[in-house]
Design a protein around this motif. Structure first.
Motif, PDB file in Angstrom:
ATOM      1  N   TYR A 211       0.866  -1.177   0.000  1.00 16.11           N
ATOM      2  CA  TYR A 211       0.000   0.000   0.000  1.00 16.11           C
ATOM      3  C   TYR A 211       0.904   1.229   0.000  1.00 16.11           C
ATOM      4  CZ  TYR A 211      -4.151  -2.739   1.263  1.00 16.11           C
ATOM      5  OH  TYR A 211      -5.202  -3.611   1.259  1.00 16.11           O
TER       6      TYR A 211
ATOM      7  N   THR B 220       0.961   5.363   1.151  1.00 19.31           N
ATOM      8  CA  THR B 220       0.289   6.463   1.823  1.00 19.31           C
ATOM      9  C   THR B 220       0.408   7.727   0.983  1.00 19.31           C
ATOM     10  OG1 THR B 220       2.182   7.374   3.028  1.00 19.31           O
ATOM     11  CG2 THR B 220       1.095   5.442   3.993  1.00 19.31           C
TER      12      THR B 220
ATOM     13  N   PHE C  38      -6.598   3.710   6.926  1.00 24.42           N
ATOM     14  CA  PHE C  38      -5.556   2.865   6.359  1.00 24.42           C
ATOM     15  C   PHE C  38      -5.498   1.501   7.040  1.00 24.42           C
ATOM     16  CE2 PHE C  38      -1.105   1.936   5.135  1.00 24.42           C
ATOM     17  CZ  PHE C  38      -1.151   2.299   3.800  1.00 24.42           C
TER      18      PHE C  38
ATOM     19  N   ARG D  66     -12.122   1.932  -2.150  1.00 23.40           N
ATOM     20  CA  ARG D  66     -10.895   2.498  -1.579  1.00 23.40           C
ATOM     21  C   ARG D  66     -10.287   3.530  -2.509  1.00 23.40           C
ATOM     22  NH1 ARG D  66      -7.160  -2.474  -0.898  1.00 23.40           N
ATOM     23  NH2 ARG D  66      -9.174  -3.448  -0.544  1.00 23.40           N
TER      24      ARG D  66
ATOM     25  N   TRP E 281      -4.012   4.277  -2.583  1.00 23.03           N
ATOM     26  CA  TRP E 281      -3.483   3.241  -1.689  1.00 23.03           C
ATOM     27  C   TRP E 281      -2.906   2.061  -2.434  1.00 23.03           C
ATOM     28  CZ3 TRP E 281      -7.824   3.202   2.584  1.00 23.03           C
ATOM     29  CH2 TRP E 281      -7.664   4.354   3.374  1.00 23.03           C
ATOM     30  N   ASN E 282      -3.700   1.444  -3.314  1.00 20.51           N
ATOM     31  CA  ASN E 282      -3.116   0.328  -4.063  1.00 20.51           C
ATOM     32  C   ASN E 282      -3.789   0.027  -5.381  1.00 20.51           C
ATOM     33  OD1 ASN E 282      -5.432  -0.935  -3.253  1.00 20.51           O
ATOM     34  ND2 ASN E 282      -4.466  -2.362  -1.850  1.00 20.51           N
TER      35      ASN E 282
END
Length: 238
Positions: free
Chosen positions: A122, A124, A200, A223, A227-228
């Protein structure tokens, strides 16, 4: 990755350990720097790792260890987090980072944890790549939490499956750089003390629960791409 020194241990955990050891993150999720808006492919963001330490509760349910950060910390004070932190020069890899941080923060001896897999990273908004490391704690009784008071206010555990349920959950729609997403909040009561697992940390635990229980959450996750980058429509396929 899992240790062979299991002895007389839970069949459920042994089975889970074997299954998770076969998990591999989807190839397109292995390099978060390549997916972020405005971050070049050559970027080398700071790296951190967190430990998702799973054990079997007295009633047979799978539980995960969490911490509440010290109220004296300058950032994210009082918030719920997974044991973990930034990678240091002496760490051999992300697993070493997660285990070292867990020992420093809550007194969890690395020898008690069977690391079974590492899931997709992930990132930030501060460009820190966070690697979730999943470990199995076969002997919960051997773990006597000794939190570092300068970092951790309390150590507690919650049912992992709660992160797939709508119970005790709420959401708030947020936006970051034009990307609208849902921030999830999970309420948990331990004795007389209440905790909120959100943002998170909640996102990582939703993902881990999805992998462990092999089913998607009972709610729309949505999401942030930051993040991913797993599209909602693809979550059930992973």
């Amino acid at each position: 990755m899992a240790s062979e020194n299991r002895g007389e241990k839970s069949r459920k955990l042994i089975s889970l350990s074997r299954r998770l050891s076969l998990y591999e993150p989807p190839p397109h999720l292995n390099n978060p720097a390549r997916r972020q808006h405005g971050i070049p492919k050559s970027a080398n963001p700071k790296r951190a790792a967190v430990l998702i330490c799973i054990f079997e509760g007295n009633d047979g349910e799978l539980r995960v260890i969490l911490t509440q950060r010290s109220s004296q910390l300058s950032s994210h004070s009082g918030e719920v987090a997974l044991p973990g932190g930034k990678r240091e020069e002496g760490d051999a890899d992300d697993i070493a980072t997660a285990l070292r941080e867990a020992k420093e923060e809550i007194g969890l001896e690395p020898s008690l944890v069977d690391v079974v897999t590492v899931i997709e990273p992930y990132m930030t908004r501060f460009h820190v790549t966070v690697i979730p490391v999943i470990g199995i704690l076969f002997d919960k009784k051997a773990f006597n939490p000794t939190p570092d008071a300068s970092e951790v206010e309390s150590v507690f555990d919650v049912p992992l499956e709660m992160f797939l349920k709508n119970e005790n959950r709420r959401e708030v729609e947020n936006e970051w750089m034009g990307d609208k997403f849902l921030c999830h909040f999970f309420d948990y009561q331990s004795g007389e003390k209440g905790f909120i697992i959100w943002a998170f940390t909640a996102a990582i635990l939703i993902r881990v629960a999805t992998i462990v229980y092999q089913r998607p959450p009972a709610f729309l996750e949505r999401r942030p791409t930051l993040w991913n980058g797993i599209p909602d429509k693809d979550l059930a396929k992973l």
